[in-house]
Enzyme design. Structure first.
Site, PDB file in Angstrom:
ATOM      1  N   LYS A 156       0.867  -1.186   0.000  1.00  0.00           N
ATOM      2  CA  LYS A 156       0.000   0.000   0.000  1.00  0.00           C
ATOM      3  C   LYS A 156       0.899   1.230   0.000  1.00  0.00           C
ATOM      4  O   LYS A 156       1.095   1.886   1.027  1.00  0.00           O
ATOM      5  CB  LYS A 156      -0.914   0.000   1.235  1.00  0.00           C
TER       6      LYS A 156
HETATM    7  N1  PMP Z   1      -6.808  -2.776  -3.445  1.00  0.00           N
HETATM    8  C1  PMP Z   1      -6.415  -1.534  -3.121  1.00  0.00           C
HETATM    9  C2  PMP Z   1      -5.669  -0.722  -4.119  1.00  0.00           C
HETATM   10  C3  PMP Z   1      -6.733  -1.017  -1.853  1.00  0.00           C
HETATM   11  O1  PMP Z   1      -6.345   0.226  -1.530  1.00  0.00           O
HETATM   12  C4  PMP Z   1      -7.457  -1.812  -0.937  1.00  0.00           C
HETATM   13  C5  PMP Z   1      -7.835  -1.258   0.407  1.00  0.00           C
HETATM   14  N2  PMP Z   1      -6.820  -1.471   1.359  1.00  0.00           N
HETATM   15  C6  PMP Z   1      -7.812  -3.120  -1.302  1.00  0.00           C
HETATM   16  C7  PMP Z   1      -7.476  -3.564  -2.576  1.00  0.00           C
HETATM   17  C8  PMP Z   1      -8.502  -4.033  -0.345  1.00  0.00           C
HETATM   18  O2  PMP Z   1      -7.615  -4.442   0.652  1.00  0.00           O
HETATM   19  P1  PMP Z   1      -8.088  -4.814   2.117  1.00  0.00           P
HETATM   20  O3  PMP Z   1      -9.166  -5.826   1.974  1.00  0.00           O
HETATM   21  O4  PMP Z   1      -6.896  -5.372   2.774  1.00  0.00           O
HETATM   22  O5  PMP Z   1      -8.583  -3.569   2.745  1.00  0.00           O
END
Ligand code: PMP
Length: 308
Positions: A156
Protein backbone atom coordinates in the site's frame (compact mmCIF):
# COMPACT_ATOMS: atom_id res chain seq x y z
CA UNK A 1 -13.23 14.58 11.00
CA UNK A 2 -13.87 13.65 14.60
CA UNK A 3 -10.33 12.79 15.54
CA UNK A 4 -8.82 13.87 18.83
CA UNK A 5 -5.52 12.01 19.05
CA UNK A 6 -2.70 10.60 16.97
CA UNK A 7 0.14 8.20 17.61
CA UNK A 8 3.09 10.40 16.67
CA UNK A 9 6.82 10.06 17.34
CA UNK A 10 6.23 7.14 19.67
CA UNK A 11 3.40 8.46 21.78
CA UNK A 12 -0.25 9.37 21.71
CA UNK A 13 -0.65 13.13 21.49
CA UNK A 14 -3.52 15.56 20.82
CA UNK A 15 -4.09 15.62 17.04
CA UNK A 16 -3.03 19.29 16.81
CA UNK A 17 0.47 18.31 17.91
CA UNK A 18 0.90 15.67 15.19
CA UNK A 19 2.51 17.89 12.55
CA UNK A 20 5.26 17.39 9.97
CA UNK A 21 7.42 19.89 8.06
CA UNK A 22 6.70 20.90 4.45
CA UNK A 23 10.21 19.57 3.75
CA UNK A 24 9.20 15.98 4.58
CA UNK A 25 10.49 13.61 1.89
CA UNK A 26 7.26 11.57 1.73
CA UNK A 27 5.21 14.66 0.93
CA UNK A 28 7.29 15.34 -2.19
CA UNK A 29 7.94 11.85 -3.52
CA UNK A 30 5.11 9.71 -2.18
CA UNK A 31 7.65 7.68 -0.21
CA UNK A 32 5.20 6.43 2.38
CA UNK A 33 2.96 3.45 2.87
CA UNK A 34 -0.21 3.03 4.84
CA UNK A 35 -2.82 0.70 6.18
CA UNK A 36 -6.58 0.89 6.44
CA UNK A 37 -8.19 -0.96 9.32
CA UNK A 38 -11.77 -1.01 10.49
CA UNK A 39 -13.07 -1.43 14.00
CA UNK A 40 -16.75 -2.33 14.46
CA UNK A 41 -18.93 -1.35 17.40
CA UNK A 42 -20.95 -4.24 18.84
CA UNK A 43 -23.92 -2.71 20.65
CA UNK A 44 -25.01 -5.89 22.50
CA UNK A 45 -21.52 -6.57 23.82
CA UNK A 46 -20.70 -2.87 24.25
CA UNK A 47 -17.39 -3.61 22.64
CA UNK A 48 -15.36 -2.22 19.77
CA UNK A 49 -13.72 -4.98 17.73
CA UNK A 50 -10.75 -4.33 15.45
CA UNK A 51 -10.94 -6.64 12.44
CA UNK A 52 -7.86 -8.74 11.61
CA UNK A 53 -5.46 -6.33 13.30
CA UNK A 54 -2.57 -8.77 13.20
CA UNK A 55 -2.92 -9.29 9.42
CA UNK A 56 -3.19 -5.56 8.76
CA UNK A 57 -0.06 -4.77 10.76
CA UNK A 58 1.77 -7.61 9.04
CA UNK A 59 0.93 -6.20 5.59
CA UNK A 60 1.78 -2.68 6.78
CA UNK A 61 5.25 -3.91 7.74
CA UNK A 62 5.73 -5.70 4.43
CA UNK A 63 4.76 -2.51 2.56
CA UNK A 64 7.35 -0.69 4.69
CA UNK A 65 10.00 -3.26 3.85
CA UNK A 66 9.30 -2.77 0.11
CA UNK A 67 10.26 0.88 0.72
CA UNK A 68 13.47 -0.18 2.54
CA UNK A 69 12.16 1.23 5.77
CA UNK A 70 13.59 0.52 9.19
CA UNK A 71 10.70 1.35 11.44
CA UNK A 72 11.45 2.09 15.08
CA UNK A 73 8.47 -0.05 16.22
CA UNK A 74 7.75 -3.77 16.33
CA UNK A 75 4.52 -5.36 15.12
CA UNK A 76 3.51 -5.81 18.75
CA UNK A 77 4.12 -2.13 19.56
CA UNK A 78 2.09 -1.05 16.53
CA UNK A 79 -0.81 -3.32 17.44
CA UNK A 80 -0.75 -1.96 20.99
CA UNK A 81 -0.66 1.61 19.65
CA UNK A 82 -3.80 1.00 17.55
CA UNK A 83 -5.69 -0.42 20.54
CA UNK A 84 -4.54 2.40 22.82
CA UNK A 85 -5.46 5.05 20.26
CA UNK A 86 -9.01 3.68 19.91
CA UNK A 87 -9.30 3.56 23.72
CA UNK A 88 -8.28 7.23 23.90
CA UNK A 89 -10.76 8.20 21.20
CA UNK A 90 -13.38 6.34 23.26
CA UNK A 91 -15.95 6.27 20.45
CA UNK A 92 -18.88 3.83 20.61
CA UNK A 93 -18.99 3.88 16.86
CA UNK A 94 -17.60 2.08 13.81
CA UNK A 95 -14.08 3.42 13.31
CA UNK A 96 -11.45 3.55 10.60
CA UNK A 97 -7.78 3.43 11.60
CA UNK A 98 -5.06 4.81 9.36
CA UNK A 99 -1.43 3.88 10.11
CA UNK A 100 1.09 5.69 7.91
CA UNK A 101 4.83 5.01 7.67
CA UNK A 102 6.77 7.77 5.96
CA UNK A 103 10.22 8.93 4.98
CA UNK A 104 10.62 11.74 7.47
CA UNK A 105 13.92 13.20 6.21
CA UNK A 106 14.09 16.81 5.16
CA UNK A 107 16.17 16.25 2.11
CA UNK A 108 16.08 16.66 -1.63
CA UNK A 109 16.78 13.55 -3.64
CA UNK A 110 14.96 10.48 -4.85
CA UNK A 111 16.06 7.44 -2.92
CA UNK A 112 14.77 5.10 -0.26
CA UNK A 113 17.75 3.90 1.75
CA UNK A 114 19.54 5.55 4.69
CA UNK A 115 16.58 7.66 5.66
CA UNK A 116 14.62 8.45 8.80
CA UNK A 117 11.43 6.39 8.84
CA UNK A 118 8.55 7.31 11.12
CA UNK A 119 5.04 6.08 11.81
CA UNK A 120 1.89 7.96 12.67
CA UNK A 121 -1.59 6.57 13.29
CA UNK A 122 -4.97 8.21 13.64
CA UNK A 123 -8.55 6.96 13.86
CA UNK A 124 -11.87 8.44 12.87
CA UNK A 125 -15.55 7.40 12.96
CA UNK A 126 -16.38 5.92 9.59
CA UNK A 127 -19.47 4.68 7.80
CA UNK A 128 -19.74 3.71 4.16
CA UNK A 129 -16.95 4.28 1.68
CA UNK A 130 -19.02 3.53 -1.43
CA UNK A 131 -22.44 5.18 -1.27
CA UNK A 132 -24.17 2.39 -3.16
CA UNK A 133 -22.98 -0.85 -1.53
CA UNK A 134 -26.12 -2.70 -2.60
CA UNK A 135 -25.77 -1.90 -6.29
CA UNK A 136 -22.80 0.03 -7.61
CA UNK A 137 -22.64 1.12 -11.23
CA UNK A 138 -19.06 0.90 -12.48
CA UNK A 139 -17.06 1.51 -15.63
CA UNK A 140 -13.94 -0.18 -16.91
CA UNK A 141 -11.36 2.52 -16.33
CA UNK A 142 -9.41 4.04 -19.20
CA UNK A 143 -6.43 3.99 -16.80
CA UNK A 144 -4.33 0.87 -16.24
CA UNK A 145 -3.48 -0.50 -12.80
CA UNK A 146 0.05 0.36 -11.69
CA UNK A 147 2.36 -2.51 -12.61
CA UNK A 148 4.34 -4.38 -9.95
CA UNK A 149 7.54 -3.62 -11.88
CA UNK A 150 6.84 0.11 -11.73
CA UNK A 151 5.61 0.49 -8.14
CA UNK A 152 5.10 -2.62 -5.97
CA UNK A 153 1.38 -3.33 -6.46
CA UNK A 154 1.18 -5.65 -3.46
CA UNK A 155 2.21 -2.87 -1.09
CA UNK A 156 0.00 0.00 0.00
CA UNK A 157 2.49 2.55 -1.30
CA UNK A 158 1.31 6.16 -0.96
CA UNK A 159 2.66 7.30 -4.35
CA UNK A 160 0.78 4.52 -6.16
CA UNK A 161 -2.50 6.00 -4.98
CA UNK A 162 -2.17 8.69 -7.63
CA UNK A 163 -3.09 5.82 -9.97
CA UNK A 164 -6.11 4.91 -7.79
CA UNK A 165 -7.15 8.56 -7.58
CA UNK A 166 -7.06 8.99 -11.36
CA UNK A 167 -9.25 5.90 -11.66
CA UNK A 168 -11.75 7.01 -9.01
CA UNK A 169 -12.12 10.62 -10.16
CA UNK A 170 -12.60 9.61 -13.78
CA UNK A 171 -15.37 7.20 -12.72
CA UNK A 172 -17.15 9.70 -10.46
CA UNK A 173 -16.86 12.57 -12.95
CA UNK A 174 -18.37 10.31 -15.62
CA UNK A 175 -21.34 9.46 -13.39
CA UNK A 176 -20.29 6.02 -12.12
CA UNK A 177 -19.88 4.93 -8.49
CA UNK A 178 -16.55 3.19 -9.02
CA UNK A 179 -14.33 1.59 -11.65
CA UNK A 180 -12.68 -1.69 -12.46
CA UNK A 181 -9.07 -1.30 -13.56
CA UNK A 182 -7.37 -3.54 -16.09
CA UNK A 183 -3.72 -4.43 -15.75
CA UNK A 184 -1.09 -3.91 -18.45
CA UNK A 185 -2.14 -7.18 -20.09
CA UNK A 186 -5.80 -6.17 -20.31
CA UNK A 187 -7.08 -8.41 -17.53
CA UNK A 188 -9.33 -7.14 -14.75
CA UNK A 189 -7.18 -6.33 -11.74
CA UNK A 190 -9.31 -4.62 -9.08
CA UNK A 191 -11.26 -1.48 -8.17
CA UNK A 192 -9.66 1.84 -7.24
CA UNK A 193 -9.20 0.64 -3.64
CA UNK A 194 -10.88 -2.76 -3.50
CA UNK A 195 -10.48 -6.28 -4.84
CA UNK A 196 -13.05 -7.88 -7.13
CA UNK A 197 -14.90 -11.17 -7.25
CA UNK A 198 -17.02 -12.52 -10.08
CA UNK A 199 -19.62 -15.30 -9.91
CA UNK A 200 -20.00 -17.58 -12.93
CA UNK A 201 -22.07 -20.76 -12.76
CA UNK A 202 -22.14 -20.75 -8.97
CA UNK A 203 -18.39 -20.45 -8.65
CA UNK A 204 -16.41 -17.51 -7.27
CA UNK A 205 -13.52 -16.23 -9.35
CA UNK A 206 -10.99 -13.57 -8.38
CA UNK A 207 -7.76 -12.38 -10.05
CA UNK A 208 -4.58 -14.01 -8.68
CA UNK A 209 -2.02 -12.16 -6.55
CA UNK A 210 0.15 -11.96 -9.68
CA UNK A 211 -2.43 -9.70 -11.46
CA UNK A 212 -0.99 -6.52 -9.90
CA UNK A 213 -3.57 -6.52 -7.14
CA UNK A 214 -3.14 -5.39 -3.58
CA UNK A 215 -3.28 -8.61 -1.60
CA UNK A 216 -6.46 -7.67 0.21
CA UNK A 217 -7.24 -8.93 3.68
CA UNK A 218 -10.96 -8.75 2.90
CA UNK A 219 -10.30 -10.76 -0.28
CA UNK A 220 -8.67 -13.44 1.85
CA UNK A 221 -11.56 -13.27 4.32
CA UNK A 222 -14.14 -13.71 1.54
CA UNK A 223 -12.21 -16.68 0.14
CA UNK A 224 -12.13 -18.31 3.56
CA UNK A 225 -15.80 -17.65 4.37
CA UNK A 226 -17.02 -18.76 0.93
CA UNK A 227 -15.18 -22.07 1.10
CA UNK A 228 -15.63 -22.89 4.79
CA UNK A 229 -19.13 -21.61 5.52
CA UNK A 230 -20.99 -21.35 2.23
CA UNK A 231 -19.46 -24.32 0.42
CA UNK A 232 -18.66 -22.20 -2.64
CA UNK A 233 -15.64 -23.07 -4.76
CA UNK A 234 -13.18 -20.20 -5.21
CA UNK A 235 -10.84 -20.03 -8.17
CA UNK A 236 -7.97 -17.55 -8.57
CA UNK A 237 -7.46 -16.86 -12.25
CA UNK A 238 -7.29 -14.03 -14.78
CA UNK A 239 -10.56 -12.32 -15.67
CA UNK A 240 -11.15 -10.94 -19.17
CA UNK A 241 -12.96 -7.64 -19.65
CA UNK A 242 -15.94 -9.18 -21.44
CA UNK A 243 -16.43 -11.76 -18.70
CA UNK A 244 -17.51 -8.78 -16.61
CA UNK A 245 -20.35 -8.30 -19.12
CA UNK A 246 -21.60 -11.90 -19.09
CA UNK A 247 -21.04 -13.01 -15.47
CA UNK A 248 -23.87 -13.69 -13.01
CA UNK A 249 -22.67 -11.56 -10.11
CA UNK A 250 -19.86 -9.17 -9.36
CA UNK A 251 -18.73 -7.50 -6.16
CA UNK A 252 -15.95 -5.42 -4.62
CA UNK A 253 -14.43 -6.23 -1.29
CA UNK A 254 -12.06 -4.24 0.87
CA UNK A 255 -11.78 -2.76 4.32
CA UNK A 256 -13.35 0.49 3.09
CA UNK A 257 -15.97 -0.81 0.64
CA UNK A 258 -16.65 -3.88 2.83
CA UNK A 259 -18.62 -6.15 0.45
CA UNK A 260 -20.27 -4.03 -2.25
CA UNK A 261 -22.43 -5.46 -4.99
CA UNK A 262 -21.74 -4.28 -8.56
CA UNK A 263 -24.94 -4.30 -10.59
CA UNK A 264 -23.80 -2.59 -13.80
CA UNK A 265 -20.54 -2.49 -15.77
CA UNK A 266 -20.25 0.11 -18.54
CA UNK A 267 -24.04 0.60 -18.21
CA UNK A 268 -24.68 -3.10 -18.91
CA UNK A 269 -26.62 -4.89 -16.14
CA UNK A 270 -24.71 -7.59 -14.28
CA UNK A 271 -26.91 -10.71 -14.19
CA UNK A 272 -30.43 -9.57 -13.31
CA UNK A 273 -29.15 -6.06 -12.54
CA UNK A 274 -29.68 -6.45 -8.79
CA UNK A 275 -27.50 -7.87 -6.00
CA UNK A 276 -27.21 -11.64 -6.52
CA UNK A 277 -27.76 -14.38 -3.89
CA UNK A 278 -24.09 -15.33 -3.46
CA UNK A 279 -23.01 -11.71 -2.99
CA UNK A 280 -25.85 -11.25 -0.53
CA UNK A 281 -24.90 -14.35 1.48
CA UNK A 282 -21.22 -13.36 1.65
CA UNK A 283 -22.09 -9.81 2.58
CA UNK A 284 -24.37 -10.86 5.45
CA UNK A 285 -21.85 -13.33 6.82
CA UNK A 286 -19.03 -10.77 6.48
CA UNK A 287 -20.93 -8.18 8.53
CA UNK A 288 -21.65 -10.76 11.25
CA UNK A 289 -18.01 -11.80 11.38
CA UNK A 290 -16.48 -8.30 11.50
CA UNK A 291 -18.85 -7.20 14.25
CA UNK A 292 -17.77 -10.10 16.45
CA UNK A 293 -20.99 -12.10 16.23
CA UNK A 294 -19.52 -15.35 14.89
CA UNK A 295 -17.84 -17.37 17.59
CA UNK A 296 -15.56 -19.45 15.34
CA UNK A 297 -13.98 -16.31 13.86
CA UNK A 298 -13.52 -14.47 17.16
CA UNK A 299 -9.74 -14.74 16.85
CA UNK A 300 -10.08 -12.08 14.11
CA UNK A 301 -11.79 -9.61 16.48
CA UNK A 302 -9.48 -7.68 18.81
CA UNK A 303 -11.47 -6.04 21.63
CA UNK A 304 -10.56 -2.43 22.44
CA UNK A 305 -12.28 -1.81 25.76
CA UNK A 306 -11.43 -3.59 28.96
CA UNK A 307 -14.68 -4.62 30.67
CA UNK A 308 -12.99 -6.19 33.68
N1 PMP B 1 -6.81 -2.78 -3.45
C1 PMP B 1 -6.42 -1.53 -3.12
C2 PMP B 1 -5.67 -0.72 -4.12
C3 PMP B 1 -6.73 -1.02 -1.85
O1 PMP B 1 -6.34 0.23 -1.53
C4 PMP B 1 -7.46 -1.81 -0.94
C5 PMP B 1 -7.83 -1.26 0.41
N2 PMP B 1 -6.82 -1.47 1.36
C6 PMP B 1 -7.81 -3.12 -1.30
C7 PMP B 1 -7.48 -3.56 -2.58
C8 PMP B 1 -8.50 -4.03 -0.35
O2 PMP B 1 -7.62 -4.44 0.65
P1 PMP B 1 -8.09 -4.81 2.12
O3 PMP B 1 -9.17 -5.83 1.97
O4 PMP B 1 -6.90 -5.37 2.77
O5 PMP B 1 -8.58 -3.57 2.75
Amino acid sequence: MQTNYAFFQGQIVPIEQAKVSVMTHALHYGTACFGGIRAYWNEQQEQLYIFRLEDHIKRFLSSASLLLMNLPYSAEQLRAAVVELLRCEGQRNDMYVRPLAYKADHKIGVLLHDMIDEVTIFATPFGRYVANEEGASVCVSSWRRVDDNAIPARGKIAGAYVNSSLVKSEALMDGYDEAIVLDEYGHASEGSAANIFMVRDGQLITPPVSANILEGITRRTVMELAAADLGIRVEEREIDRTELYVCDELFFCGTGVQVASITAVDRRPVGAGVMGPITNAIRNLYFDVVRGNVERYRSWNTPVFDHA
